[in-house]
Design a protein around this motif. Structure first.
Motif, PDB file in Angstrom:
ATOM      1  N   PRO A 146       0.859   5.734 -18.656  1.00  0.00           N
ATOM      2  CA  PRO A 146       1.676   6.951 -18.671  1.00  0.00           C
ATOM      3  C   PRO A 146       3.153   6.714 -18.986  1.00  0.00           C
ATOM      4  N   GLU A 147       3.480   5.548 -19.558  1.00  0.00           N
ATOM      5  CA  GLU A 147       4.898   5.208 -19.790  1.00  0.00           C
ATOM      6  C   GLU A 147       5.631   6.249 -20.634  1.00  0.00           C
ATOM      7  N   VAL A 148       4.891   6.874 -21.581  1.00  0.00           N
ATOM      8  CA  VAL A 148       5.557   7.833 -22.469  1.00  0.00           C
ATOM      9  C   VAL A 148       6.190   8.976 -21.657  1.00  0.00           C
ATOM     10  N   GLY A 201       9.640   7.982 -20.864  1.00  0.00           N
ATOM     11  CA  GLY A 201      10.539   7.697 -21.993  1.00  0.00           C
ATOM     12  C   GLY A 201      10.486   6.252 -22.448  1.00  0.00           C
ATOM     13  N   ILE A 202       9.428   5.541 -22.104  1.00  0.00           N
ATOM     14  CA  ILE A 202       9.280   4.151 -22.557  1.00  0.00           C
ATOM     15  C   ILE A 202       7.858   3.937 -23.103  1.00  0.00           C
ATOM     16  N   ILE A 203       7.600   2.699 -23.518  1.00  0.00           N
ATOM     17  CA  ILE A 203       6.248   2.345 -23.958  1.00  0.00           C
ATOM     18  C   ILE A 203       5.705   1.279 -22.991  1.00  0.00           C
ATOM     19  N   GLU A 236      13.055   0.098  -9.723  1.00  0.00           N
ATOM     20  CA  GLU A 236      13.696  -1.001 -10.477  1.00  0.00           C
ATOM     21  C   GLU A 236      13.760  -0.652 -11.960  1.00  0.00           C
ATOM     22  N   LEU A 237      12.708  -0.014 -12.430  1.00  0.00           N
ATOM     23  CA  LEU A 237      12.644   0.347 -13.854  1.00  0.00           C
ATOM     24  C   LEU A 237      13.827   1.246 -14.237  1.00  0.00           C
ATOM     25  N   HIS A 238      14.139   2.183 -13.338  1.00  0.00           N
ATOM     26  CA  HIS A 238      15.197   3.155 -13.595  1.00  0.00           C
ATOM     27  C   HIS A 238      16.556   2.481 -13.857  1.00  0.00           C
ATOM     28  N   ALA A 252      -4.920   2.565 -11.633  1.00  0.00           N
ATOM     29  CA  ALA A 252      -4.476   1.396 -12.407  1.00  0.00           C
ATOM     30  C   ALA A 252      -3.656   1.978 -13.545  1.00  0.00           C
ATOM     31  N   LEU A 253      -2.376   2.170 -13.275  1.00  0.00           N
ATOM     32  CA  LEU A 253      -1.523   2.896 -14.216  1.00  0.00           C
ATOM     33  C   LEU A 253      -0.407   1.986 -14.730  1.00  0.00           C
ATOM     34  N   GLY A 254      -0.016   2.195 -15.985  1.00  0.00           N
ATOM     35  CA  GLY A 254       1.075   1.406 -16.548  1.00  0.00           C
ATOM     36  C   GLY A 254       0.822  -0.077 -16.344  1.00  0.00           C
ATOM     37  N   GLY A 255       1.752  -0.741 -15.642  1.00  0.00           N
ATOM     38  CA  GLY A 255       1.606  -2.180 -15.369  1.00  0.00           C
ATOM     39  C   GLY A 255       0.326  -2.506 -14.615  1.00  0.00           C
ATOM     40  N   GLU A 289       0.813  -1.213   0.000  1.00  0.00           N
ATOM     41  CA  GLU A 289       0.000   0.000   0.000  1.00  0.00           C
ATOM     42  C   GLU A 289       0.850   1.268   0.000  1.00  0.00           C
ATOM     43  N   LYS A 290       1.959   1.256   0.770  1.00  0.00           N
ATOM     44  CA  LYS A 290       2.771   2.488   0.870  1.00  0.00           C
ATOM     45  C   LYS A 290       3.399   2.868  -0.465  1.00  0.00           C
ATOM     46  N   LYS A 291       3.586   1.885  -1.329  1.00  0.00           N
ATOM     47  CA  LYS A 291       4.142   2.155  -2.671  1.00  0.00           C
ATOM     48  C   LYS A 291       3.047   2.044  -3.724  1.00  0.00           C
ATOM     49  N   LEU A 292       1.825   2.286  -3.295  1.00  0.00           N
ATOM     50  CA  LEU A 292       0.648   2.228  -4.184  1.00  0.00           C
ATOM     51  C   LEU A 292       0.608   0.919  -4.986  1.00  0.00           C
ATOM     52  N   ALA A 339      -0.069   1.039  -9.094  1.00  0.00           N
ATOM     53  CA  ALA A 339       0.401   2.277  -9.756  1.00  0.00           C
ATOM     54  C   ALA A 339       1.532   2.010 -10.743  1.00  0.00           C
ATOM     55  N   GLY A 340       1.623   0.767 -11.235  1.00  0.00           N
ATOM     56  CA  GLY A 340       2.577   0.486 -12.302  1.00  0.00           C
ATOM     57  C   GLY A 340       3.725  -0.395 -11.870  1.00  0.00           C
ATOM     58  N   ALA A 341       4.624  -0.617 -12.817  1.00  0.00           N
ATOM     59  CA  ALA A 341       5.879  -1.303 -12.488  1.00  0.00           C
ATOM     60  C   ALA A 341       6.623  -0.422 -11.487  1.00  0.00           C
TER      61      ALA A 341
HETATM   62  N1  COA Z   1       6.884   2.702  -8.616  1.00  0.00           N
HETATM   63  C1  COA Z   1       7.475   2.890  -7.436  1.00  0.00           C
HETATM   64  N2  COA Z   1       6.985   3.650  -6.463  1.00  0.00           N
HETATM   65  C2  COA Z   1       5.800   4.240  -6.709  1.00  0.00           C
HETATM   66  C3  COA Z   1       5.103   4.100  -7.902  1.00  0.00           C
HETATM   67  C4  COA Z   1       5.694   3.285  -8.892  1.00  0.00           C
HETATM   68  N3  COA Z   1       5.110   3.038 -10.071  1.00  0.00           N
HETATM   69  N4  COA Z   1       3.963   4.811  -7.861  1.00  0.00           N
HETATM   70  C5  COA Z   1       3.936   5.394  -6.646  1.00  0.00           C
HETATM   71  N5  COA Z   1       5.041   5.051  -5.962  1.00  0.00           N
HETATM   72  C6  COA Z   1       5.416   5.460  -4.597  1.00  0.00           C
HETATM   73  C7  COA Z   1       5.900   6.900  -4.553  1.00  0.00           C
HETATM   74  O1  COA Z   1       7.260   6.986  -4.924  1.00  0.00           O
HETATM   75  C8  COA Z   1       5.661   7.215  -3.097  1.00  0.00           C
HETATM   76  O2  COA Z   1       6.686   6.603  -2.349  1.00  0.00           O
HETATM   77  P1  COA Z   1       7.361   7.453  -1.105  1.00  0.00           P
HETATM   78  O3  COA Z   1       6.221   7.707  -0.158  1.00  0.00           O
HETATM   79  O4  COA Z   1       8.378   6.491  -0.562  1.00  0.00           O
HETATM   80  O5  COA Z   1       7.908   8.690  -1.709  1.00  0.00           O
HETATM   81  C9  COA Z   1       4.367   6.451  -2.781  1.00  0.00           C
HETATM   82  O6  COA Z   1       4.262   5.423  -3.770  1.00  0.00           O
HETATM   83  C10 COA Z   1       3.126   7.306  -2.871  1.00  0.00           C
HETATM   84  O7  COA Z   1       3.085   7.903  -4.168  1.00  0.00           O
HETATM   85  P2  COA Z   1       2.939   9.476  -4.413  1.00  0.00           P
HETATM   86  O8  COA Z   1       3.480   9.778  -5.773  1.00  0.00           O
HETATM   87  O9  COA Z   1       3.501  10.232  -3.265  1.00  0.00           O
HETATM   88  O10 COA Z   1       1.349   9.626  -4.399  1.00  0.00           O
HETATM   89  P3  COA Z   1       0.495  10.758  -5.130  1.00  0.00           P
HETATM   90  O11 COA Z   1      -0.889  10.627  -4.579  1.00  0.00           O
HETATM   91  O12 COA Z   1       1.149  12.084  -5.037  1.00  0.00           O
HETATM   92  O13 COA Z   1       0.476  10.341  -6.684  1.00  0.00           O
HETATM   93  C11 COA Z   1       0.312   8.799  -8.538  1.00  0.00           C
HETATM   94  C12 COA Z   1      -0.129   9.127  -7.089  1.00  0.00           C
HETATM   95  C13 COA Z   1      -0.212   7.415  -8.884  1.00  0.00           C
HETATM   96  C14 COA Z   1      -0.291   9.822  -9.507  1.00  0.00           C
HETATM   97  C15 COA Z   1       1.845   8.850  -8.629  1.00  0.00           C
HETATM   98  O14 COA Z   1       2.380   8.037  -7.593  1.00  0.00           O
HETATM   99  C16 COA Z   1       2.413   8.341  -9.915  1.00  0.00           C
HETATM  100  O15 COA Z   1       2.354   9.040 -10.922  1.00  0.00           O
HETATM  101  N6  COA Z   1       2.998   7.113  -9.927  1.00  0.00           N
HETATM  102  C17 COA Z   1       3.663   6.555 -11.040  1.00  0.00           C
HETATM  103  C18 COA Z   1       2.672   6.127 -12.100  1.00  0.00           C
HETATM  104  C19 COA Z   1       3.389   5.598 -13.325  1.00  0.00           C
HETATM  105  O16 COA Z   1       4.044   6.301 -14.051  1.00  0.00           O
HETATM  106  N7  COA Z   1       3.244   4.276 -13.558  1.00  0.00           N
HETATM  107  C20 COA Z   1       3.787   3.625 -14.695  1.00  0.00           C
HETATM  108  C21 COA Z   1       5.072   3.013 -14.373  1.00  0.00           C
HETATM  109  S1  COA Z   1       5.697   2.129 -15.785  1.00  0.00           S
END
Ligand code: COA
Length: 260
Positions: A133-135, A138-140, A70-72, A108-111, A22-25, A64-66
């Motif tokens: 939102p992968e674009v 810089g990825i697909i 790790e992706l970086h 439900a973003l990306g992965g 949950e903490k990492k969505l 919230a995705g991959a």
């Molecule tokens: N990978 C790793 N960590 C992620 C993550 C992801 N895809 N999405 C969210 N997190 C982490 C954040 O880094 C944060 O960690 P921290 O508290 O240790 O800093 C925590 O989850 C909460 O996310 P946060 O961004 O602070 O919440 P928010 O409410 O401001 O924004 C989102 C929510 C979903 C809009 C935003 O987290 C986001 O854009 N995530 C990435 C989405 C994405 O691009 N997914 C595709 C990946 S291929």
């Protein structure tokens, strides 16, 4: 089996699988993908499971995705393997042989969107948001999104989502056919379980044949698909469940399926 990142409860032949970071969505790191693979492999052959419901922990995110940490670290050498790992898990889900319902309870973003796309039925809470939102990174999409999203919503809408990285609401997702139903958050799991129970109450020989026959649609031309359907229809006609289902209808009573 104990997992670090997922929770699994099996009750009344329904498996409820919760991604639990949950903490990492609920972002999908390698360990979570490995656990999903192990768990779904076990469910595939578990006679005690007819239908799976998958959701994310907390009220904010489905997935919230991959995991972007790790992706970086990926490179020209490792990126393909990274994508194939997610694809392997999502292919297993799509080809589980049993219905999988995504109860999408938030982002439900990306992965995460790709995970939902690999499920057979998608329900969403009113606060769910979908996107590829992968674009922006810089990825697909690499876990099947370019293929499954396109098949489900069509090329134009799929490209708009993938090329802009824009997020859409649950209502919009329903409008474009990405989700079947939008439900208030408090009722999402209740409705998902009800749906799972309804499917589980049918004869599972017919349920699995129907699933296989619908899914083969994307693999083969229609003429072959019709032949596949007729073969599975024939197999169903050889089952005790078919005799029971038709007999129960004629006797004006509910059928008692034995999955034989
Ligand atoms: N990978 C790793 N960590 C992620 C993550 C992801 N895809 N999405 C969210 N997190 C982490 C954040 O880094 C944060 O960690 P921290 O508290 O240790 O800093 C925590 O989850 C909460 O996310 P946060 O961004 O602070 O919440 P928010 O409410 O401001 O924004 C989102 C929510 C979903 C809009 C935003 O987290 C986001 O854009 N995530 C990435 C989405 C994405 O691009 N997914 C595709 C990946 S291929």
């Amino acid at each position: 089996m104990d997992y670090n990142n997922i929770l699994v409860e099996i009750d009344n032949k329904i498996a409820l699988l919760t991604i639990n970071r949950e903490k990492k969505l609920n972002a999908l790191n390698t360990e979570t993908l490995d656990e999903l693979f192990t768990c779904f492999s076990s469910i595939k052959t578990d006679d005690n499971v007819n239908v799976v419901v998958i959701t994310g922990s907390g009220e904010k995110a489905f997935v919230a995705g991959a995991d972007i940490n790790e992706l970086h670290e990926q490179s020209l050498l490792t990126g393909k393997i990274f994508a194939e790992k997610g694809q392997q898990v999502f292919n297993l889900i799509e080809n589980l042989g049993k219905p999988v319902i995504a109860a999408v309870n938030g982002f439900a973003l990306g992965g995460g969107c790709e995970l939902a796309l690999s499920c057979h039925i998608r329900l969403a809470s009113t606060n769910a948001k979908f996107g590829q939102p992968e674009v922006n990174l810089g990825i697909i999409p690499g876990y099947g999104g370019t293929q499954r999203l396109t098949r489900i919503v069509g090329t134009g809408i799929s490209l708009e989502l993938i090329l802009t990285g824009d997020l859409i609401t649950a209502d919009e997702a329903q409008r474009i056919g990405l989700v079947n139903k939008v439900i208030v958050p408090a009722d999402l799991l209740i409705e998902a379980k009800k749906l799972a129970e309804k499917i589980s109450s049918k004869g599972q020989i017919a349920v699995r044949a129907a699933l296989a026959s619908v899914l083969v649609n994307k693999e083969i031309p229609e003429r072959e698909g019709l032949n596949f359907e007729a073969n599975l229809f024939g197999n169903c006609c050889g089952s005790g469940d078919f005799k029971e289902g038709t007999k129960a209808f004629l006797e004006k009573r509910n059928p008692e399926f034995k999955n034989k």
